[in-house]
Design an enzyme around this catalytic site. Structure first.
Site, PDB file in Angstrom:
ATOM      1  N   THR A 263     -10.603  34.061 -39.437  1.00 26.66           N
ATOM      2  CA  THR A 263      -9.786  34.042 -38.235  1.00 26.66           C
ATOM      3  C   THR A 263      -9.617  32.655 -37.624  1.00 26.66           C
ATOM      4  O   THR A 263     -10.600  31.960 -37.384  1.00 26.66           O
ATOM      5  CB  THR A 263     -10.320  35.010 -37.145  1.00 26.66           C
ATOM      6  OG1 THR A 263      -9.624  34.764 -35.944  1.00 26.66           O
ATOM      7  CG2 THR A 263     -11.798  34.882 -36.924  1.00 26.66           C
TER       8      THR A 263
ATOM      9  N   GLU B 206     -13.147  42.818 -26.619  1.00 21.09           N
ATOM     10  CA  GLU B 206     -13.262  43.973 -25.724  1.00 21.09           C
ATOM     11  C   GLU B 206     -14.702  44.245 -25.269  1.00 21.09           C
ATOM     12  O   GLU B 206     -14.939  45.085 -24.397  1.00 21.09           O
ATOM     13  CB  GLU B 206     -12.678  45.228 -26.393  1.00 21.09           C
ATOM     14  CG  GLU B 206     -11.161  45.295 -26.418  1.00 21.09           C
ATOM     15  CD  GLU B 206     -10.515  44.431 -27.495  1.00 21.09           C
ATOM     16  OE1 GLU B 206     -11.190  44.117 -28.493  1.00 21.09           O
ATOM     17  OE2 GLU B 206      -9.342  44.056 -27.322  1.00 21.09           O
TER      18      GLU B 206
ATOM     19  N   VAL C 160     -18.121  37.750 -35.512  1.00 18.54           N
ATOM     20  CA  VAL C 160     -16.904  36.948 -35.619  1.00 18.54           C
ATOM     21  C   VAL C 160     -17.103  35.968 -36.775  1.00 18.54           C
ATOM     22  O   VAL C 160     -18.099  35.240 -36.822  1.00 18.54           O
ATOM     23  CB  VAL C 160     -16.629  36.171 -34.305  1.00 18.54           C
ATOM     24  CG1 VAL C 160     -15.286  35.470 -34.384  1.00 18.54           C
ATOM     25  CG2 VAL C 160     -16.649  37.098 -33.107  1.00 18.54           C
ATOM     26  N   ILE C 161     -16.161  36.002 -37.718  1.00 19.85           N
ATOM     27  CA  ILE C 161     -16.294  35.158 -38.917  1.00 19.85           C
ATOM     28  C   ILE C 161     -15.180  34.117 -38.944  1.00 19.85           C
ATOM     29  O   ILE C 161     -14.001  34.462 -38.927  1.00 19.85           O
ATOM     30  CB  ILE C 161     -16.262  36.031 -40.194  1.00 19.85           C
ATOM     31  CG1 ILE C 161     -17.375  37.094 -40.120  1.00 19.85           C
ATOM     32  CG2 ILE C 161     -16.425  35.169 -41.443  1.00 19.85           C
ATOM     33  CD1 ILE C 161     -17.369  38.093 -41.253  1.00 19.85           C
TER      34      ILE C 161
ATOM     35  N   HIS D 183      -8.561  32.491 -34.808  1.00 23.77           N
ATOM     36  CA  HIS D 183      -8.905  32.821 -33.422  1.00 23.77           C
ATOM     37  C   HIS D 183     -10.388  32.608 -33.144  1.00 23.77           C
ATOM     38  O   HIS D 183     -10.864  32.866 -32.058  1.00 23.77           O
ATOM     39  CB  HIS D 183      -8.617  34.303 -33.150  1.00 23.77           C
ATOM     40  CG  HIS D 183      -7.235  34.612 -32.735  1.00 23.77           C
ATOM     41  ND1 HIS D 183      -6.143  34.110 -33.381  1.00 23.77           N
ATOM     42  CD2 HIS D 183      -6.767  35.386 -31.730  1.00 23.77           C
ATOM     43  CE1 HIS D 183      -5.059  34.576 -32.798  1.00 23.77           C
ATOM     44  NE2 HIS D 183      -5.405  35.347 -31.793  1.00 23.77           N
TER      45      HIS D 183
ATOM     46  N   PHE E 248     -27.336  39.540 -25.883  1.00 23.50           N
ATOM     47  CA  PHE E 248     -26.165  38.895 -26.492  1.00 23.50           C
ATOM     48  C   PHE E 248     -26.264  38.980 -28.014  1.00 23.50           C
ATOM     49  O   PHE E 248     -26.993  38.225 -28.647  1.00 23.50           O
ATOM     50  CB  PHE E 248     -26.096  37.435 -26.025  1.00 23.50           C
ATOM     51  CG  PHE E 248     -24.932  36.689 -26.606  1.00 23.50           C
ATOM     52  CD1 PHE E 248     -23.631  37.058 -26.323  1.00 23.50           C
ATOM     53  CD2 PHE E 248     -25.143  35.595 -27.453  1.00 23.50           C
ATOM     54  CE1 PHE E 248     -22.552  36.365 -26.865  1.00 23.50           C
ATOM     55  CE2 PHE E 248     -24.076  34.894 -27.999  1.00 23.50           C
ATOM     56  CZ  PHE E 248     -22.777  35.287 -27.708  1.00 23.50           C
TER      57      PHE E 248
ATOM     58  N   ARG F 102     -27.435  37.517 -41.526  1.00 23.90           N
ATOM     59  CA  ARG F 102     -27.919  37.796 -40.169  1.00 23.90           C
ATOM     60  C   ARG F 102     -27.863  39.268 -39.780  1.00 23.90           C
ATOM     61  O   ARG F 102     -28.346  39.642 -38.712  1.00 23.90           O
ATOM     62  CB  ARG F 102     -27.116  36.972 -39.155  1.00 23.90           C
ATOM     63  CG  ARG F 102     -27.472  35.497 -39.187  1.00 23.90           C
ATOM     64  CD  ARG F 102     -26.384  34.662 -38.507  1.00 23.90           C
ATOM     65  NE  ARG F 102     -26.699  33.239 -38.478  1.00 23.90           N
ATOM     66  CZ  ARG F 102     -26.626  32.428 -39.535  1.00 23.90           C
ATOM     67  NH1 ARG F 102     -26.288  32.902 -40.713  1.00 23.90           N
ATOM     68  NH2 ARG F 102     -26.914  31.145 -39.413  1.00 23.90           N
TER      69      ARG F 102
ATOM     70  N   ALA G 263     -14.548  42.070 -30.729  1.00 25.78           N
ATOM     71  CA  ALA G 263     -15.488  41.330 -29.880  1.00 25.78           C
ATOM     72  C   ALA G 263     -14.904  41.077 -28.486  1.00 25.78           C
ATOM     73  O   ALA G 263     -15.610  41.167 -27.470  1.00 25.78           O
ATOM     74  CB  ALA G 263     -15.836  40.005 -30.546  1.00 25.78           C
TER      75      ALA G 263
HETATM   76  N1  RBF Z   1     -12.712  40.700 -33.485  1.00 24.62           N
HETATM   77  C1  RBF Z   1     -13.995  40.562 -33.940  1.00 24.62           C
HETATM   78  O1  RBF Z   1     -14.895  41.249 -33.439  1.00 24.62           O
HETATM   79  N2  RBF Z   1     -14.272  39.659 -34.927  1.00 24.62           N
HETATM   80  C2  RBF Z   1     -13.339  38.869 -35.503  1.00 24.62           C
HETATM   81  O2  RBF Z   1     -13.664  38.102 -36.421  1.00 24.62           O
HETATM   82  C3  RBF Z   1     -11.989  38.989 -35.038  1.00 24.62           C
HETATM   83  N3  RBF Z   1     -11.003  38.223 -35.557  1.00 24.62           N
HETATM   84  C4  RBF Z   1      -9.736  38.340 -35.083  1.00 24.62           C
HETATM   85  C5  RBF Z   1      -8.678  37.539 -35.594  1.00 24.62           C
HETATM   86  C6  RBF Z   1      -7.406  37.647 -35.108  1.00 24.62           C
HETATM   87  C7  RBF Z   1      -6.344  36.758 -35.682  1.00 24.62           C
HETATM   88  C8  RBF Z   1      -7.108  38.574 -34.078  1.00 24.62           C
HETATM   89  C9  RBF Z   1      -5.721  38.702 -33.509  1.00 24.62           C
HETATM   90  C10 RBF Z   1      -8.119  39.372 -33.578  1.00 24.62           C
HETATM   91  C11 RBF Z   1      -9.423  39.298 -34.057  1.00 24.62           C
HETATM   92  N4  RBF Z   1     -10.442  40.102 -33.549  1.00 24.62           N
HETATM   93  C12 RBF Z   1     -11.728  39.949 -34.009  1.00 24.62           C
HETATM   94  C13 RBF Z   1     -10.136  41.205 -32.618  1.00 24.62           C
HETATM   95  C14 RBF Z   1     -10.275  40.822 -31.137  1.00 24.62           C
HETATM   96  O3  RBF Z   1     -11.646  40.779 -30.796  1.00 24.62           O
HETATM   97  C15 RBF Z   1      -9.567  41.920 -30.279  1.00 24.62           C
HETATM   98  O4  RBF Z   1     -10.099  43.188 -30.599  1.00 24.62           O
HETATM   99  C16 RBF Z   1      -8.065  41.945 -30.503  1.00 24.62           C
HETATM  100  O5  RBF Z   1      -7.513  40.669 -30.307  1.00 24.62           O
HETATM  101  C17 RBF Z   1      -7.352  42.955 -29.582  1.00 24.62           C
HETATM  102  O6  RBF Z   1      -7.572  42.643 -28.217  1.00 24.62           O
END
Ligand code: RBF
Length: 148
Positions: free
Chosen positions: A86, A60, A81-82, A88, A113, A127, A58
């Site tokens: 994460t 990127e 994004v879940i 993050h 979006f 969803r 996401a």
């Molecule tokens: N990208 C997603 O699209 N969905 C996620 O749920 C997601 N969770 C992530 C969790 C962690 C701990 C990390 C480090 C990255 C995650 N990413 C996720 C990837 C993020 O969008 C991106 O591609 C990377 O951080 C590389 O720049």
């Protein structure tokens, strides 16, 4: 009017417009459901100039959207994004949302979006699944409305 009764303005839709769909590979199966529904809707309306760009996650989506809007008329960004998976979650979902809004305002072009930010995988499936509340089409409809 599209097939399910969604109302577009009375203006004829300009299907020559260039649309790029940017989609992330994280949660690829779910994202693909959104992408397929969105793309199918655009094709149903008659758009032929549709490019698909795949990005790692996401985060990127923002960079890819900005790059594509240099020549595309509009972008649709799909990602999932879940929270459960994460820590993050907040960082990624909020900065991606803000980044996409900023790009749209800066480039003066619309972005659909389609970042689905949810608590768990079952909400994500709810969803994105084609048999449930798939949001892909709805987001494509919003972009077409803005292009119009
Ligand atoms: N990208 C997603 O699209 N969905 C996620 O749920 C997601 N969770 C992530 C969790 C962690 C701990 C990390 C480090 C990255 C995650 N990413 C996720 C990837 C993020 O969008 C991106 O591609 C990377 O951080 C590389 O720049």
């Amino acid at each position: 009017m599209s097939k399910d009764g969604f109302l577009y303005s009375s203006k004829k839709i300009d299907v020559s417009k260039k649309i790029t769909i940017v989609a992330s590979k994280w949660n690829a199966e779910l994202v693909n459901e959104l992408l397929q529904a969105g793309k199918a809707h655009l094709e149903e309306l008659g758009f032929t100039n549709i490019k698909i760009v795949s990005v790692p996650g996401a985060w990127e989506l923002v960079h890819a959207a900005q790059k594509e809007l240099a020549y595309a008329d509009g972008v649709i960004a799909y990602g999932v994004v879940i929270r459960g998976e994460t820590t993050h979650y907040e960082l990624i979902s909020e900065s991606t949302a803000q980044g996409l809004m900023q790009v749209s305002v800066n480039m003066k072009k619309p972005i659909g979006f389609g970042l689905i930010a949810v608590e768990n995988i079952s909400q994500a499936k709810e969803r994105t699944s084609s048999s449930k509340l798939n949001k892909g089409k709805e987001i494509a409809q919003s972009l077409v409305e803005m292009l119009n």
